[in-house]
Scaffold this active site. Structure first.
Site, short mmCIF file in Angstrom:
data_model
loop_
_atom_site.label_atom_id
_atom_site.label_comp_id
_atom_site.label_asym_id
_atom_site.label_seq_id
_atom_site.Cartn_x
_atom_site.Cartn_y
_atom_site.Cartn_z
N HIS A 307 -32.15 -69.16 105.96
CA HIS A 307 -31.11 -68.03 105.21
C HIS A 307 -31.69 -66.38 105.01
O HIS A 307 -31.04 -65.64 105.15
CB HIS A 307 -30.51 -68.79 104.06
CG HIS A 307 -29.45 -67.86 103.24
ND1 HIS A 307 -29.89 -67.17 102.26
CD2 HIS A 307 -28.11 -67.70 103.57
CE1 HIS A 307 -28.88 -66.43 101.74
NE2 HIS A 307 -27.65 -66.64 102.56
N CYS A 713 -23.31 -64.65 119.74
CA CYS A 713 -23.27 -63.93 118.20
C CYS A 713 -24.55 -64.86 117.48
O CYS A 713 -24.64 -64.40 116.45
CB CYS A 713 -22.08 -63.95 117.54
SG CYS A 713 -21.45 -65.45 117.26
#
Lengths: 761, 167
Positions: A307, A713
């Site tokens: 993250h 993506c």
């Protein structure tokens, strides 16, 4: 001197148990063998690993007759560059030499080398505070001492550049007034120098435009896009023992700040004007505001796609991730460094180099990178050659603007989950609204199911009664979120100025919106008028054993279709508010076409409703992510329902290879070292396996819908090798973080040029 | 079965056997030295032992590899003596050589180098007689013993530095 030689000889005899070899032939074979053996010394192996040098058989050995730079005042040795390797400038002859010296002396730093050209020498003197008088006396240039040799050398410089059509790094020796050339090679250079030299060589007619585009390493462009440490400060810090830690170079750039251990502290310290570095074991979406406030992020766990790493790259924020020896104690607000007697306390200054992964103690000075004109020239050239479109992954108007500046042709992935958290610029009660929704979502769902199944009117009335309060809260939360979402989309669509924007509907598991710390839960309970135990029970109920394979993506939309409808409505209403905008709706984590059909129906109904309310027509494309392997294999069916596919290669890699993104960091390095996989598949697309799935999906999808738009993506969209793969399988575009857009543009151009050259050959 | 592959390529004014297309085999340094010599630049002559020989060093071990290339190296050394007018290991004009690495990809400073190789009591004496420059000869001798001692014989740099500091 003779005494030193005798001592040296006896040292060798003492240490090796044998006298120094007198036989020159024995010496020669010893030398040859040691060069061969040095191919595999740890230093060389590491260098090849770091620079991704593969598939070489070994080193050659060059045996060359000696020429002597140490024969006296008329002899010298040195190194030179045909252009400035740090700026690419071609103002004068760059290089250093030492009188009466041999090879290694110049780089060894025992004596201060002198500059080759007069101009270079004067510039050097200026930079070192040496007066012209002193320079001319003690640091004379070669051009002044041996003008004829200088002229001869300058001629060779030009000849070699013309021959190799590139900047050269040369070694030379002068023996008793005669010049010898000992080496020439393509010179290592900074990104700034690389773009400048490539464009200059085009202007000088030495190379064509395609060659210029091929000359710049896309990965190196990173250097031109982020703040950097001032020249020399890192060397100084290293020398004074301030290098304290090394992690992964997760997001490039340089940052200095004071250590804080929570996102909340990062925000409050920043508000009072402090520069901070957010230090966490790992970050989560709750930490976004703190990450925005921080100059840089340092984490103890997690890899290149953790993250912290992904979000930091998106923000263009410096991040060092996975610094395993960092032992954080949140309670005491200190971090120890394993194996070292160093403790970082809250408020201590540290500096991160996100391009190398090195962490320094103290504050190191940074500066903005200079975007030289040559950079934009190279980018324009790249656009001329590439076929592949380049979009960006962006979630805010600010990111969208930056990406557009870097040449993005739209947004390929707009994540909506961050929009459900308050941040400094949007403290509007987003977090509380989504938490209110989550608090009752499950109850509402279950009661509705009960209602549908029950037969008796009495029971129905009872269920309706019980449903009333939670449903009100559910709907109120959706109503609160709608205008906020709409505002977000309006801002992004405006920033895009008519460029397409693929918006992904809510994707992460709901527990990510919940506070996990005790303080966080207490705060939430207070804010929402609940008992702490109730909040804790809710958080516990959302716990999943494998959240990444759990209740997320379109599975949320299946359970809570009203959330899908709310998001679609916000998108439609934003599209009406921003004329000329081109939003696209993307349904995440589809595994079977029926999931897409179901979600699409909700979307189409909502679109029609908004059209009717506003008496207008909307042209909004609906597509899906391909990230579940099953979706890739059944792409022919899915294509019937989709206007576009976007390959989410992070999840496709995770599910296709069976590697958990959050755990693979612990062992993937071993796999790469053992040669099982060539690269970390989360960094470089595994072309054979995951790339195979992409290929299958592309082929099957286009079989039924030849005009199906295909993009990627995942993080791979900005990685040059993966970009080349995308070009070759015929995708329409790649999408990557704004800071990697120039890299993707260049990589796409290189892929096209390479393919054209292969077709010719 | 004898190995007939060519492992050694000579370079020097007008005599380079290697060419620009042989980067994989001769390494960057070797190919460019051959190139520069062909272009007429003043390059001290020498020869390049191929990367293939290096691969064989790891496959076959030192003894077998050296037996395989010994003839080629000796003959290249002879050519080198002829083109420089110097003799390896003997006066009156002794030939000293540098021995350097050079892979196809540039790896600056990562691998080993030895300079002034070929010096011993006899050649040092001859070199002194030839040049009359005692400082030069002694300086080269000191460098050679230190470099060879470190790189080939594995004696720690610090041992020599320590001794030099004493003087």
């Amino acid at each position: 001197m003779e005494k030193v030689i005798q001592e040296y000889l006896s040292i060798v005899e003492k240490k090796t148990g044998k006298p120094f070899p007198q036989d020159p032939v024995e010496q020669l074979w010893g030398g040859i063998e040691s060069v061969f053996a040095s191919w595999n010394n740890p230093r060389a192996v590491k260098y090849r690993e770091l620079n991704d040098i593969r598939n070489l058989r070994g080193t050659a050995v060059n045996v060359q007759s000696m020429v002597y730079g140490n024969m006296g005042a008329n002899s010298a040795t040195g190194v030179a560059f045909s252009r400035d390797p740090s700026t690419g400038a071609n103002d004068f002859f760059y290089g250093e030499y030492l009188i009466n010296a041999q090879g290694e002396d110049v780089v060894a730093g025992i004596r201060t080398p002198q500059q080759i050209s007069v101009d270079g020498s004067r510039e050097w003197a200026k930079a070192h505070g040496v007066s012209e008088e002193e320079r001319a006396k003690n640091f004379t240039s070669l051009e002044e001492i041996m003008p004829e040799i200088f002229a001869e050398f300058d001629g060779y410089r030009e000849k070699l550049e013309r021959h190799y059509k590139d900047m050269q790094d040369m070694e030379f020796t002068i023996e008793n007034g005669k010049l010898y050339m000992l080496q020439t090679r393509g010179g290592k250079r900074t990104a700034a120098a690389a773009v400048r030299i490539a464009t200059d060589l085009v202007n000088e007619g030495l190379i064509d435009e395609a060659t210029a585009v091929m000359r710049v390493d896309p990965n190196q462009l990173d250097q031109l896009l982020h703040p950097v440490f001032k020249k020399g400060v890192e060397d100084e810090a290293e020398k004074s023992g301030k290098m304290i830690l090394k992690g992964l170079n997760a997001s490039p750039g340089a940052a200095s700040g004071r250590v804080v251990f929570t996102a909340a502290d990062a925000e409050s310290w920043e508000k009072r004007g402090e520069k901070v570095i957010l230090v966490r074991k790992e970050t989560s979406p709750e930490d976004i505001a703190g990450m925005v406030a921080a100059q840089g992020i340092l984490t103890a766990t997690g890899g290149m796609t953790s993250h912290a790493a992904v979000v930091a790259r998106g923000m263009g924020k410096c991040c060092v991730a996975g610094a395993g020896s960092l032992l954080i104690d949140y309670a005491e607000k200190v971090a120890k460094i394993a194996g070292k007697n160093i403790v970082l306390k809250e408020g201590d200054w540290i500096s991160l180099n996100g391009s190398t992964g090195i962490v320094y103690a103290g504050e190191l000075e940074t500066e903005d990178p200079e975007l030289v004109g040559a950079f934009s020239i190279i980018m324009d050239l790249a656009d001329k050659f590439r076929h592949l479109g380049v979009r960006m992954n962006a979630d805010t108007p600010g990111e969208a603007e930056r990406g557009v500046r870097f040449g993005a042709e739209g947004i390929g992935l707009c994540r909506t989950e961050h929009m459900f958290f308050d941040n400094p610029s949007n403290p509007e009660g987003r977090t509380i609204a989504i938490r209110r929704l989550i608090l009752v979502a499950d109850t509402v769902k279950k009661l509705r199911q009960e209602y549908a199944l029950t037969g008796s009117d009495e029971e129905r009335a009872d269920i309706l009664e019980r449903l009333k309060a939670p449903e009100e809260q559910y709907n109120a939360a959706l109503e609160a979120l709608l205008p906020l979402q709409r505002k977000d989309f309006v801002g992004i669509l405006e920033a895009l100025d008519g460029r397409p924007c693929t918006i992904r509907l809510l994707d992460p598991p709901l527990h990510e919106f919940m506070p996990h710390s005790k303080e966080g839960q207490e705060e939430m309970a207070k804010e929402m008028g609940l008992e702490v135990s109730e909040v804790k029970a809710l958080v516990d109920s959302l716990h999943e054993f494998n959240p990444m394979l759990g209740h997320r993506g379109c599975r949320l939309g299946m359970s809570y279709p009203e959330v899908t409808a709310m998001q679609v409505r916000a998108i439609c209403e934003a599209a009406i508010k921003v004329p000329g905008s081109r939003p696209e709706i993307m349904i995440p984590l589809v595994g079977d076409v029926k999931e897409l059909t179901f979600q699409k129906e909700i979307a189409l109904k909502t679109i029609s409703a908004v059209e009717l309310e506003n008496s207008t027509k909307l042209d909004i494309k609906i597509g899906t992510m391909i990230e579940v392997p099953r979706a890739a294999i059944t792409a022919d069916k899915i294509a019937m329902e989709a206007d576009f596919f976007s390959f989410g290669t992070n999840d496709l890699t995770q599910m296709g290879m069976g590697f958990s993104r959050d755990d693979a960091g612990r062992f993937i390095e071993e796999y790469v070292q053992a040669g099982i996989y060539e690269y970390d598949p989360f960094q470089v697309l595994d072309q054979e396996g995951i790339g195979g799935l992409v290929k299958i999906a592309a082929e099957r999808g286009r079989m039924f819908k030849p005009d199906l738009k295909l993009g990627i993506c995942g993080e791979h969209g900005g990685e040059p090798r993966s970009v080349e793969f995308c070009h070759r399988v015929g995708l329409n575009y790649v999408s990557c973080s704004p800071f990697r857009v120039p890299i993707a543009r260049l990589a796409a151009a290189q892929a096209a040029i390479k393919e054209a050259q292969e077709n010719k050959a | 079965m004898s190995d007939t592959t060519k492992h050694v390529y000579f370079f020097g004014a007008g005599k380079s056997e290697g060419s620009a297309s042989m980067r994989e085999l001769l390494g960057g340094k070797g190919v460019n030295l051959a190139d520069m010599a062909e272009l007429g630049l003043p390059v001290p002559p020498g020869f390049t032992i191929t990367t293939e020989a290096c691969a064989k060093y790891y496959e076959l071990g030192r003894t077998k590899l050296f037996d395989t290339i010994r003839g080629e190296v000796e003959s290249a050394l002879k050519t080198l003596e002829e083109s420089t007018g110097k003799t390896f290991g003997k006066g009156p004009n002794p030939l000293l050589v540098s021995v350097r690495s050079g892979a196809a990809a540039s790896m600056p400073g990562m691998m080993d180098t030895v300079l002034n190789l070929g010096l011993n009591d006899e050649t040092a004496e001859a070199l002194l007689k030839l040049t009359g420059n005692e400082h030069f000869v002694k300086d080269s001798q000191r460098r050679f013993i230190q470099m060879y001692g470190n790189v080939v014989l594995g004696v720690d740099h610090a041992e020599f530095e320590h001794e030099l500091d004493k003087v």
